[in-house]
Write a protein that holds these residues in place. Structure first.
Motif, PDB file in Angstrom:
ATOM      1  N   HIS A  33       0.830  -1.202   0.000  1.00 51.04           N
ATOM      2  CA  HIS A  33       0.000   0.000   0.000  1.00 51.04           C
ATOM      3  C   HIS A  33       0.872   1.263   0.000  1.00 51.04           C
ATOM      4  CE1 HIS A  33      -3.089   2.912   1.031  1.00 51.04           C
ATOM      5  NE2 HIS A  33      -2.313   3.292   2.035  1.00 51.04           N
ATOM      6  N   LEU A  34       1.883   1.292   0.859  1.00 51.45           N
ATOM      7  CA  LEU A  34       2.779   2.449   0.907  1.00 51.45           C
ATOM      8  C   LEU A  34       3.408   2.717  -0.455  1.00 51.45           C
ATOM      9  CD1 LEU A  34       4.649   1.907   4.296  1.00 51.45           C
ATOM     10  CD2 LEU A  34       3.099   3.797   3.738  1.00 51.45           C
ATOM     11  N   HIS A  35       3.872   1.664  -1.104  1.00 53.40           N
ATOM     12  CA  HIS A  35       4.589   1.850  -2.368  1.00 53.40           C
ATOM     13  C   HIS A  35       3.656   2.050  -3.561  1.00 53.40           C
ATOM     14  CE1 HIS A  35       7.847   0.635   0.248  1.00 53.40           C
ATOM     15  NE2 HIS A  35       8.629   1.248  -0.625  1.00 53.40           N
ATOM     16  N   ALA A  36       2.392   1.729  -3.387  1.00 52.06           N
ATOM     17  CA  ALA A  36       1.407   2.052  -4.422  1.00 52.06           C
ATOM     18  C   ALA A  36       1.005   3.521  -4.325  1.00 52.06           C
ATOM     19  CB  ALA A  36       0.185   1.157  -4.284  1.00 52.06           C
ATOM     20  N   ASN A  37       1.302   4.134  -3.171  1.00 50.15           N
ATOM     21  CA  ASN A  37       0.953   5.529  -2.911  1.00 50.15           C
ATOM     22  C   ASN A  37       2.150   6.262  -2.307  1.00 50.15           C
ATOM     23  OD1 ASN A  37      -2.131   5.295  -3.311  1.00 50.15           O
ATOM     24  ND2 ASN A  37      -1.626   3.617  -1.945  1.00 50.15           N
ATOM     25  N   PRO A  38       3.269   6.320  -3.033  1.00 47.13           N
ATOM     26  CA  PRO A  38       4.472   6.938  -2.445  1.00 47.13           C
ATOM     27  C   PRO A  38       4.266   8.430  -2.201  1.00 47.13           C
ATOM     28  CG  PRO A  38       4.797   6.549  -4.780  1.00 47.13           C
ATOM     29  CD  PRO A  38       3.481   5.915  -4.410  1.00 47.13           C
ATOM     30  N   TRP A  39       4.911   8.919  -1.164  1.00 49.62           N
ATOM     31  CA  TRP A  39       4.814  10.336  -0.832  1.00 49.62           C
ATOM     32  C   TRP A  39       5.602  11.145  -1.858  1.00 49.62           C
ATOM     33  CZ3 TRP A  39       6.376   9.758   5.005  1.00 49.62           C
ATOM     34  CH2 TRP A  39       5.429   8.960   5.655  1.00 49.62           C
ATOM     35  N   PRO A  40       4.999  12.173  -2.435  1.00 51.63           N
ATOM     36  CA  PRO A  40       5.689  12.975  -3.462  1.00 51.63           C
ATOM     37  C   PRO A  40       7.020  13.545  -2.991  1.00 51.63           C
ATOM     38  CG  PRO A  40       3.356  13.520  -3.401  1.00 51.63           C
ATOM     39  CD  PRO A  40       3.610  12.626  -2.224  1.00 51.63           C
ATOM     40  N   ARG A  66      10.626  10.006   7.974  1.00 52.70           N
ATOM     41  CA  ARG A  66       9.270   9.562   8.341  1.00 52.70           C
ATOM     42  C   ARG A  66       8.849   8.363   7.485  1.00 52.70           C
ATOM     43  NH1 ARG A  66       8.337  14.941   7.777  1.00 52.70           N
ATOM     44  NH2 ARG A  66       6.781  14.597   6.130  1.00 52.70           N
ATOM     45  N   TRP A  67       9.197   8.389   6.204  1.00 55.73           N
ATOM     46  CA  TRP A  67       8.889   7.273   5.305  1.00 55.73           C
ATOM     47  C   TRP A  67       9.582   6.001   5.786  1.00 55.73           C
ATOM     48  CZ3 TRP A  67       5.685   6.080   1.411  1.00 55.73           C
ATOM     49  CH2 TRP A  67       6.013   5.001   0.577  1.00 55.73           C
ATOM     50  N   TRP A  68      10.854   6.117   6.118  1.00 55.54           N
ATOM     51  CA  TRP A  68      11.598   4.965   6.616  1.00 55.54           C
ATOM     52  C   TRP A  68      11.019   4.449   7.928  1.00 55.54           C
ATOM     53  CZ3 TRP A  68      17.190   7.172   5.702  1.00 55.54           C
ATOM     54  CH2 TRP A  68      17.476   7.133   4.333  1.00 55.54           C
ATOM     55  N   ALA A  69      10.483   5.352   8.751  1.00 58.58           N
ATOM     56  CA  ALA A  69       9.842   4.922   9.997  1.00 58.58           C
ATOM     57  C   ALA A  69       8.598   4.088   9.717  1.00 58.58           C
ATOM     58  CB  ALA A  69       9.493   6.133  10.862  1.00 58.58           C
ATOM     59  N   GLU A  70       7.961   4.319   8.577  1.00 60.79           N
ATOM     60  CA  GLU A  70       6.803   3.513   8.173  1.00 60.79           C
ATOM     61  C   GLU A  70       7.231   2.188   7.535  1.00 60.79           C
ATOM     62  OE1 GLU A  70       3.413   4.124   8.578  1.00 60.79           O
ATOM     63  OE2 GLU A  70       4.156   5.719   9.878  1.00 60.79           O
ATOM     64  N   THR A  71       8.265   2.222   6.709  1.00 55.82           N
ATOM     65  CA  THR A  71       8.649   1.019   5.959  1.00 55.82           C
ATOM     66  C   THR A  71       9.528   0.064   6.758  1.00 55.82           C
ATOM     67  OG1 THR A  71      10.547   2.137   4.932  1.00 55.82           O
ATOM     68  CG2 THR A  71       8.443   2.185   3.725  1.00 55.82           C
ATOM     69  N   ALA A  72      10.371   0.579   7.636  1.00 54.23           N
ATOM     70  CA  ALA A  72      11.313  -0.276   8.367  1.00 54.23           C
ATOM     71  C   ALA A  72      10.631  -1.391   9.165  1.00 54.23           C
ATOM     72  CB  ALA A  72      12.210   0.563   9.269  1.00 54.23           C
ATOM     73  N   PRO A  73       9.516  -1.146   9.863  1.00 52.53           N
ATOM     74  CA  PRO A  73       8.881  -2.237  10.602  1.00 52.53           C
ATOM     75  C   PRO A  73       8.318  -3.341   9.696  1.00 52.53           C
ATOM     76  CG  PRO A  73       8.121  -0.117  11.431  1.00 52.53           C
ATOM     77  CD  PRO A  73       8.886   0.149  10.175  1.00 52.53           C
ATOM     78  N   CYS A  74       8.172  -3.045   8.421  1.00 52.48           N
ATOM     79  CA  CYS A  74       7.679  -4.045   7.464  1.00 52.48           C
ATOM     80  C   CYS A  74       8.795  -4.974   6.995  1.00 52.48           C
ATOM     81  CB  CYS A  74       7.075  -3.360   6.244  1.00 52.48           C
ATOM     82  SG  CYS A  74       5.722  -2.224   6.601  1.00 52.48           S
ATOM     83  N   GLN A  75      10.017  -4.522   7.136  1.00 57.11           N
ATOM     84  CA  GLN A  75      11.160  -5.238   6.578  1.00 57.11           C
ATOM     85  C   GLN A  75      11.773  -6.181   7.595  1.00 57.11           C
ATOM     86  OE1 GLN A  75      13.444  -1.813   5.470  1.00 57.11           O
ATOM     87  NE2 GLN A  75      12.245  -1.443   3.631  1.00 57.11           N
ATOM     88  N   LEU A  76      12.367  -7.231   7.075  1.00 55.86           N
ATOM     89  CA  LEU A  76      13.013  -8.251   7.893  1.00 55.86           C
ATOM     90  C   LEU A  76      14.437  -8.431   7.376  1.00 55.86           C
ATOM     91  CD1 LEU A  76      12.493 -10.322  10.155  1.00 55.86           C
ATOM     92  CD2 LEU A  76      11.756 -11.906   8.393  1.00 55.86           C
ATOM     93  N   PRO A  77      15.419  -7.767   8.016  1.00 52.34           N
ATOM     94  CA  PRO A  77      16.802  -7.859   7.529  1.00 52.34           C
ATOM     95  C   PRO A  77      17.291  -9.305   7.477  1.00 52.34           C
ATOM     96  CG  PRO A  77      16.594  -6.078   9.098  1.00 52.34           C
ATOM     97  CD  PRO A  77      15.293  -6.851   9.151  1.00 52.34           C
TER      98      PRO A  77
END
Length: 106
Positions: A20-27, A76-87
């Motif tokens: 969802h985040l990447h379908a609607n990236p922040w300008p 702020r974007w990274w704060a949204e995406t980082a919890p989705c990622q699994l290093p």
């Protein structure tokens, strides 16, 4: 130009939100990516993994990356995406693991 490929895992319970985040990236995030001399940036998904590809057209990748990391919208974007990622094991700061290029054809 330099090409980069990277990989990271994605948390299954967060995949829909990540999409969802990447379908609607922040300008303002897209604008910073462009300002930092990144072009043709793509993220792919397959079987629990995210694969990114980008082309860097600038002269000082490290400086451009520092500029991006200091940008408030990007943070702020990274704060949204980082919890989705699994290093992946062995990944450095940021969690994305750079991939070795083996072949390219223009």
């Amino acid at each position: 130009m330099r090409r980069f490929g990277s990989v990271i895992g994605v948390r299954p319970e967060k995949l829909a939100y990540y999409k969802h985040l990447h379908a609607n990236p922040w300008p303002e995030v897209n604008a910073m990516i462009t300002k930092c001399n990144i072009r043709n940036f793509t993220i792919y998904y397959h079987d629990g993994l995210l694969f990114s590809y980008l082309e860097y057209i600038g002269d000082d990748y490290e400086t451009d990356q520092k500029m991006m990391a200091q940008d408030s919208a990007t943070r702020r974007w990274w704060a949204e995406t980082a919890p989705c990622q699994l290093p992946l094991p062995g990944a450095g700061e940021g969690g994305w693991m750079e991939m070795e290029p083996l072949y390219h054809l223009d």
